[in-house]
Design a protein around this motif. Structure first.
Motif, PDB file in Angstrom:
ATOM      1  N   GLU A   1      -7.756  -8.211   2.431  1.00 20.75           N
ATOM      2  CA  GLU A   1      -8.187  -7.762   3.757  1.00 20.75           C
ATOM      3  C   GLU A   1      -9.604  -8.210   4.096  1.00 20.75           C
ATOM      4  OE1 GLU A   1      -5.602  -3.732   4.539  1.00 20.75           O
ATOM      5  OE2 GLU A   1      -7.316  -3.583   3.179  1.00 20.75           O
ATOM      6  N   SER A   2     -10.400  -8.533   3.078  1.00 22.38           N
ATOM      7  CA  SER A   2     -11.785  -8.926   3.333  1.00 22.38           C
ATOM      8  C   SER A   2     -11.967 -10.444   3.352  1.00 22.38           C
ATOM      9  CB  SER A   2     -12.711  -8.324   2.275  1.00 22.38           C
ATOM     10  OG  SER A   2     -12.436  -8.879   0.998  1.00 22.38           O
TER      11      SER A   2
ATOM     12  N   ARG B   1       0.830  -1.208   0.000  1.00 24.13           N
ATOM     13  CA  ARG B   1       0.000   0.000   0.000  1.00 24.13           C
ATOM     14  C   ARG B   1       0.868   1.264   0.000  1.00 24.13           C
ATOM     15  NH1 ARG B   1      -3.800  -1.353   3.473  1.00 24.13           N
ATOM     16  NH2 ARG B   1      -5.390  -1.635   1.876  1.00 24.13           N
TER      17      ARG B   1
ATOM     18  N   GLN C   1      -7.759  -4.927  -1.148  1.00 18.87           N
ATOM     19  CA  GLN C   1      -9.122  -4.955  -0.603  1.00 18.87           C
ATOM     20  C   GLN C   1      -9.619  -6.393  -0.479  1.00 18.87           C
ATOM     21  OE1 GLN C   1     -12.248  -3.089  -3.050  1.00 18.87           O
ATOM     22  NE2 GLN C   1     -12.851  -1.936  -1.232  1.00 18.87           N
TER      23      GLN C   1
ATOM     24  N   HIS D   1      -5.084  -1.689  -5.412  1.00 23.78           N
ATOM     25  CA  HIS D   1      -6.126  -1.428  -4.411  1.00 23.78           C
ATOM     26  C   HIS D   1      -7.132  -2.581  -4.389  1.00 23.78           C
ATOM     27  CE1 HIS D   1      -9.002   0.747  -1.933  1.00 23.78           C
ATOM     28  NE2 HIS D   1      -9.929   0.469  -2.836  1.00 23.78           N
ATOM     29  N   LYS D   2      -7.509  -3.073  -5.579  1.00 19.14           N
ATOM     30  CA  LYS D   2      -8.465  -4.178  -5.654  1.00 19.14           C
ATOM     31  C   LYS D   2      -7.890  -5.436  -5.016  1.00 19.14           C
ATOM     32  CE  LYS D   2     -11.694  -6.187  -8.970  1.00 19.14           C
ATOM     33  NZ  LYS D   2     -12.854  -5.418  -8.475  1.00 19.14           N
TER      34      LYS D   2
END
Length: 271
Positions: A250-251, A233, A247, A243-244
């Motif tokens: 992290e999810s 990051r 994301q 970013h995708k």
């Protein structure tokens, strides 16, 4: 007006838009909505609470909107919603959702579901996804845009398949596959980036280089995943593909498929 073959059975409560065609011996139940110019081939069964968009092509012997294969299902009014421009080939099966899973199975636009594919209850399939012959999704699975799932592959319930991911044929996927990555095997392991697929979709050289660097940091540097995410990051704060990827990582609730270090070494940066 719809063009319905004389041998087809269409419930009076079904809503068929202009240009819809229904082939011989197909059955369309009540509470079905089919959008303009969709073609329903012969011997297709479309069950209640199913909505199908425009310009879809459904081949013979497909079963669309059947009740879920879930012992907890008690006949609730759950739904299957299919978008526009989808091709659903022979003997494919797509099931309605369950009350416990949100009540909705959803398929986006422009997908190709080949023969004998299965989309189980409460799945979410994005846009321009390809499921090859006999690829199978268990319940509660999310497949993001432009993913490809190879033939005879099975995805475990609650897994996520990221955008532009590639799952090789005959794989058994038990954990999440991140965006832009390739995975193969039983159990499936991540073996690198889907570089050929990304180039075919027009990803720039700069984005590909950023993804290669991020992959190295995240999965081949010896850092923990949390440490790798922080470093990536900081290094690529404005790259949308990065970013995708972050994301998704992290999810992830189920956890990532393991990394095949040997395969990554032999394919690193190659196409």
């Amino acid at each position: 007006m719809p063009d319905v073959h004389s041998s087809a059975i269409v419930h009076s409560d079904a809503q068929l838009a202009a240009g819809v065609s229904v082939g011989p011996y197909s059955i369309i139940d009540a509470n079905v909505v089919i959008g303009a110019d969709t073609k329903v081939g012969p011997h297709v069964v479309i069950r209640p609470y199913t909505t199908i968009g425009e310009r879809c092509n459904i081949f013979q012997f497909a079963v669309i909107g059947e009740i879920p294969q879930d012992l907890k299902f008690q006949g609730e009014e759950t739904r299957l919603v299919i978008g526009n421009d989808n091709t659903i080939r022979e003997f494919a099966t797509l099931h309605r959702g369950t009350a416990g899973g949100g009540g909705l199975t959803q398929v986006g636009d422009g997908n190709l579901l080949m023969a004998y594919t299965h989309v189980a209850h409460d799945c979410s399939v994005g846009n321009h996804v390809i499921m090859s012959n006999a690829a199978t999704l268990a319940g509660h699975i999310s497949v993001d845009d432009h993913a490809i799932i190879g033939g005879l592959s099975a995805i475990h319930q609650f897994c996520q398949i990221g955008a532009y991911a590639f799952v090789g044929g005959c794989s058994a996927v038990a954990r999440d596959i991140p965006p832009f990555c390739m995975a193969i095997g039983n159990r499936a392991k991540i073996v690198g980036l889907n570089l050929v697929g990304l180039k075919r979709h027009g990803f720039t050289s700069a984005t590909l280089e950023a993804l290669k660097s991020a992959y190295e940091i995240l999965f081949a540097s010896g850092l923990t995943l949390k440490e790798g995410i922080v470093q990536v990051r900081q290094r690529f704060p404005a790259e949308p593909a990065i970013h995708k990827m972050l994301q998704f990582l992290e999810s992830s609730e189920r956890g990532l498929a393991p990394i095949d270090v040997r395969e990554n070494r032999s394919h690193r940066g190659k196409e």
